[in-house]
Design a protein around this motif. Sequence first.
Motif, PDB file in Angstrom:
ATOM      1  N   UNK A   7       0.805  -1.223   0.000  1.00 41.36           N
ATOM      2  CA  UNK A   7       0.000   0.000   0.000  1.00 41.36           C
ATOM      3  C   UNK A   7       0.842   1.279   0.000  1.00 41.36           C
ATOM      4  N   UNK A   8       2.117   1.200  -0.332  1.00 38.97           N
ATOM      5  CA  UNK A   8       2.957   2.396  -0.399  1.00 38.97           C
ATOM      6  C   UNK A   8       2.446   3.307  -1.518  1.00 38.97           C
ATOM      7  N   UNK A   9       2.354   4.607  -1.217  1.00 41.43           N
ATOM      8  CA  UNK A   9       1.780   5.566  -2.150  1.00 41.43           C
ATOM      9  C   UNK A   9       2.870   6.291  -2.937  1.00 41.43           C
ATOM     10  N   UNK A  10       2.474   6.752  -4.125  1.00 41.04           N
ATOM     11  CA  UNK A  10       3.387   7.519  -4.958  1.00 41.04           C
ATOM     12  C   UNK A  10       2.622   8.269  -6.034  1.00 41.04           C
ATOM     13  N   UNK A  11       3.380   8.977  -6.879  1.00 42.69           N
ATOM     14  CA  UNK A  11       2.777   9.720  -7.990  1.00 42.69           C
ATOM     15  C   UNK A  11       3.497   9.332  -9.274  1.00 42.69           C
ATOM     16  N   UNK A  12       2.739   8.840 -10.253  1.00 43.01           N
ATOM     17  CA  UNK A  12       3.307   8.410 -11.531  1.00 43.01           C
ATOM     18  C   UNK A  12       3.157   9.531 -12.555  1.00 43.01           C
ATOM     19  N   UNK A  13       4.214   9.762 -13.318  1.00 46.36           N
ATOM     20  CA  UNK A  13       4.221  10.798 -14.357  1.00 46.36           C
ATOM     21  C   UNK A  13       4.651  10.169 -15.672  1.00 46.36           C
ATOM     22  N   UNK A  14       3.982  10.567 -16.751  1.00 51.35           N
ATOM     23  CA  UNK A  14       4.306  10.024 -18.068  1.00 51.35           C
ATOM     24  C   UNK A  14       5.637  10.519 -18.593  1.00 51.35           C
ATOM     25  N   UNK A  15       6.268   9.683 -19.412  1.00 52.92           N
ATOM     26  CA  UNK A  15       7.545  10.044 -20.032  1.00 52.92           C
ATOM     27  C   UNK A  15       7.573   9.659 -21.511  1.00 52.92           C
ATOM     28  N   UNK A  16       6.460   9.843 -22.182  1.00 49.79           N
ATOM     29  CA  UNK A  16       6.411   9.497 -23.597  1.00 49.79           C
ATOM     30  C   UNK A  16       6.497   8.004 -23.808  1.00 49.79           C
ATOM     31  N   UNK A  17       7.454   7.588 -24.651  1.00 49.77           N
ATOM     32  CA  UNK A  17       7.591   6.170 -24.938  1.00 49.77           C
ATOM     33  C   UNK A  17       8.500   5.455 -23.948  1.00 49.77           C
ATOM     34  N   UNK A  23      10.725   2.944   1.314  1.00 49.11           N
ATOM     35  CA  UNK A  23       9.746   1.930   0.904  1.00 49.11           C
ATOM     36  C   UNK A  23      10.449   0.743   0.247  1.00 49.11           C
ATOM     37  N   UNK A  24      10.022  -0.431   0.617  1.00 49.17           N
ATOM     38  CA  UNK A  24      10.597  -1.635   0.031  1.00 49.17           C
ATOM     39  C   UNK A  24       9.908  -1.911  -1.310  1.00 49.17           C
ATOM     40  N   UNK A  48      17.209   9.850   0.789  1.00 44.75           N
ATOM     41  CA  UNK A  48      16.266  10.924   0.480  1.00 44.75           C
ATOM     42  C   UNK A  48      14.908  10.632   1.107  1.00 44.75           C
ATOM     43  N   UNK A  49      14.122  11.681   1.200  1.00 40.38           N
ATOM     44  CA  UNK A  49      12.778  11.518   1.757  1.00 40.38           C
ATOM     45  C   UNK A  49      11.866  10.765   0.799  1.00 40.38           C
ATOM     46  N   UNK A  50      12.145  10.861  -0.507  1.00 39.24           N
ATOM     47  CA  UNK A  50      11.336  10.149  -1.503  1.00 39.24           C
ATOM     48  C   UNK A  50      12.235   9.171  -2.258  1.00 39.24           C
ATOM     49  N   UNK A  51      11.582   8.316  -3.060  1.00 37.29           N
ATOM     50  CA  UNK A  51      12.324   7.314  -3.824  1.00 37.29           C
ATOM     51  C   UNK A  51      11.682   7.168  -5.199  1.00 37.29           C
TER      52      UNK A  51
END
Length: 347
Positions: free
Chosen positions: A189-199, A211-212, A248-251
């Motif tokens: 249930x670890x949360x995150x934000x996904x962003x597109x990168x084209x192809x 987060x593991x 870092x605080x994020x991964x």
Amino acid sequence: MRDTRESRLLLVLLIAVAFALITVDIRGGEDSPVDGARQAAATVFGPVEEGMSSAVDPIGNAIGAVRDSGERHDRIAELERQNAALKAKLGSDDRNRSRLRQLDGMLKKAGAGQYGIKGAEVIGIGAAQGFSWTVTIDAGAKDGIKRDMTVLNSDGLVGRVTTVGPGTATVLLANDPDFTVGTRLEKTDELGFATGQGDRPLSVQMLNGKAKVKKGDRLVTFGSQKDRPFVPGVPVGEVVRVDPSGGDLTRNVYVKPYVGFTKLDIVGVVVEAPREDPRDTVLPKKPEKPRPTPTVTVTATPSGRPEDGAAEGPANGTADDPADGPADNTGNTGNTGNTGNTGNDEQ
């Protein structure tokens, strides 16, 4: 010949003679008196007729060939039309089967997540200049489509609706750099934000720097407030690379999306959100790891059963060589097991 009285008289005489000969020939049958003259004429004029026939045959053959060629052309054209129709039907059948598979898979996902969807077909694709990844679908306001609705297909998250017309709508695809969606990692249930990168794979920033996460982990949508623009539980993709945390605080992790954005066809717009968060239930089942096949080792035993320890002597290789002298009897040491009977003698 001049048209005179004598010529007319001669013509009438010849006609009369001809009729007389015809009458005699018919009455004579097979024994006709003019049969010899007929054969002589055939002998004289037969070669001439054959020569004329051979001279005229190419013309007749050419005319026949032209006529047959036209018929063959018509048959070939008809066969070509039939072949084209069969190919079109075959192609149409293949396409229909593919579309049915897509529709069936999408309906199964909608059923698993309890999403109310409106099916649509991709009818246009936006220019990819500046990494603008959009498609146009054949459903719009008259079909109940609104801005900021989730779009999915049989594989997972496709994108969200950005513009709505009366009969069409524009969908921003999940691999567009301007696209961001909240994600939830399967099981942990670890949360995150996904962003597109084209192809390239989606870039996911995990909120927990410790987060593991490992390669092969799967993500679904976290969901939005009032389910707009995203409903929860829609499959997003699978982790293909994990950056070291480095304190870092994020991964950051990188996720290969389930959807092939370059081959979209049948999609579904979620017009009704699920009553409860489906969490991981919409994800496809993982293939079971093959279980190792147990192996059985079989040891062959001698067919003859030794009567006593003496029979085991040859197996030790000592009883077969007379050159060994007294050592030959060492194979009989198996009889020492009988020493246990000495107790009976003492009694």
